[in-house]
Design an enzyme around this catalytic site. Structure first.
Site, PDB file in Angstrom:
ATOM      1  N   CYS A  95      30.512  -1.768  18.109  1.00  0.00           N
ATOM      2  CA  CYS A  95      29.171  -2.207  18.158  1.00  0.00           C
ATOM      3  C   CYS A  95      29.174  -2.694  19.241  1.00  0.00           C
ATOM      4  O   CYS A  95      30.342  -2.560  20.269  1.00  0.00           O
ATOM      5  CB  CYS A  95      28.899  -3.873  17.310  1.00  0.00           C
ATOM      6  SG  CYS A  95      26.836  -4.282  17.969  1.00  0.00           S
ATOM      7  N   HIS A 137      22.409  -0.799  10.908  1.00  0.00           N
ATOM      8  CA  HIS A 137      23.081  -1.255  11.504  1.00  0.00           C
ATOM      9  C   HIS A 137      22.249  -2.047  12.837  1.00  0.00           C
ATOM     10  O   HIS A 137      22.277  -3.162  13.020  1.00  0.00           O
ATOM     11  CB  HIS A 137      23.972  -0.696  12.560  1.00  0.00           C
ATOM     12  CG  HIS A 137      25.563  -1.496  13.897  1.00  0.00           C
ATOM     13  ND1 HIS A 137      27.105  -1.484  13.594  1.00  0.00           N
ATOM     14  CD2 HIS A 137      24.790  -2.375  14.636  1.00  0.00           C
ATOM     15  CE1 HIS A 137      27.034  -2.352  14.228  1.00  0.00           C
ATOM     16  NE2 HIS A 137      25.693  -2.525  15.584  1.00  0.00           N
ATOM     17  N   GLU A 138      21.545  -1.198  13.445  1.00  0.00           N
ATOM     18  CA  GLU A 138      20.750  -1.971  14.088  1.00  0.00           C
ATOM     19  C   GLU A 138      19.626  -3.035  13.656  1.00  0.00           C
ATOM     20  O   GLU A 138      19.155  -3.472  14.206  1.00  0.00           O
ATOM     21  CB  GLU A 138      20.136  -0.189  14.869  1.00  0.00           C
ATOM     22  CG  GLU A 138      20.844   0.489  15.454  1.00  0.00           C
ATOM     23  CD  GLU A 138      21.559  -0.188  16.753  1.00  0.00           C
ATOM     24  OE1 GLU A 138      21.315  -1.291  17.305  1.00  0.00           O
ATOM     25  OE2 GLU A 138      22.850   0.442  16.302  1.00  0.00           O
ATOM     26  N   HIS A 141      20.578  -5.904  13.686  1.00  0.00           N
ATOM     27  CA  HIS A 141      20.497  -6.858  14.670  1.00  0.00           C
ATOM     28  C   HIS A 141      18.522  -7.798  14.716  1.00  0.00           C
ATOM     29  O   HIS A 141      18.824  -8.382  15.657  1.00  0.00           O
ATOM     30  CB  HIS A 141      20.587  -5.660  16.049  1.00  0.00           C
ATOM     31  CG  HIS A 141      21.995  -5.469  16.630  1.00  0.00           C
ATOM     32  ND1 HIS A 141      22.564  -6.415  17.352  1.00  0.00           N
ATOM     33  CD2 HIS A 141      22.578  -4.597  16.192  1.00  0.00           C
ATOM     34  CE1 HIS A 141      24.077  -5.874  17.288  1.00  0.00           C
ATOM     35  NE2 HIS A 141      24.291  -4.676  17.154  1.00  0.00           N
TER      36      HIS A 141
HETATM   37 CO    CO Z   1      25.913  -3.340  17.043  1.00  0.00          CO
END
Ligand code: CO
Length: 171
Positions: A95, A137-138, A141
């Site tokens: 990341c 993954h995003e 966030h």
């Molecule tokens: Co990330």
């Protein structure tokens, strides 16, 4: 814009929906600029990583044209993953907000994501492979979740260690 680094609390907030498309577009261009200027190569970036707590991210689609490699940064505004396949795979992740840290996370191999594009139209994307992993993954966030929260075996590796591990596995 500088990329916010863990453990900054900005990365742990649940982001708010984007209310109008103009605002969404502005965030998308800031994300595109930050990703292209990042010294470390990244394949995705979310708004909280540039200090904006809104539900927006970009994910890089790699396009192979013969010998040439090109990419397209797809923008997702107010995205929701509406479906995830039962089968999951080990995704090796890093990341841009977490320096020299890599690890394996279990992710759906295929997903369906609904989002608003930069024209303000609601779209549906069905995708699999690495792009599906990047999107998951995003998406995390936007809810203040980092990949280090979900590690298989709670193990992390440095770039050097991961290179060596991959080398050993391929021999
Ligand atoms: Co990330």
């Amino acid at each position: 814009m500088k990329i916010v680094q863990h453990p900054n609390p900005l990365l742990r907030k649940v982001c708010a929906e984007v209310e109008d498309i103009k605002e969404g577009r502005k965030i998308v261009s800031a994300l595109r600029e930050s990703l292209s200027k990042s010294e470390k190569e990244g394949i995705g970036l979310s708004a909280p990583q540039i200090g904006i707590n809104k539900r927006v991210y970009i994910a890089r689609k790699i396009i192979y044209q013969g010998e040439k490699e090109d990419h397209l940064d797809i923008a997702f505004i107010n995205p929701t993953i509406i479906k995830g396949s039962k089968d999951k795979g080990k995704s090796l992740e890093g990341c841009l907000s977490i320096k020299d840290t890599y690890g394996y996370v279990l992710r759906h191999n295929k997903i369906v994501v609904e989002y608003t594009d930069i024209n303000g139209d609601r779209k549906i994307l069905r995708t699999g492979g690495y792009l599906a992993y990047v999107i998951q993954h995003e998406q995390d966030h936007l809810d203040g979740i980092l990949f280090i929260d979900k590690l298989i075996d709670k193990k992390t590796y440095t770039e050097k260690q991961i290179d060596r591990k991959i080398q050993l596995e391929n021999n």
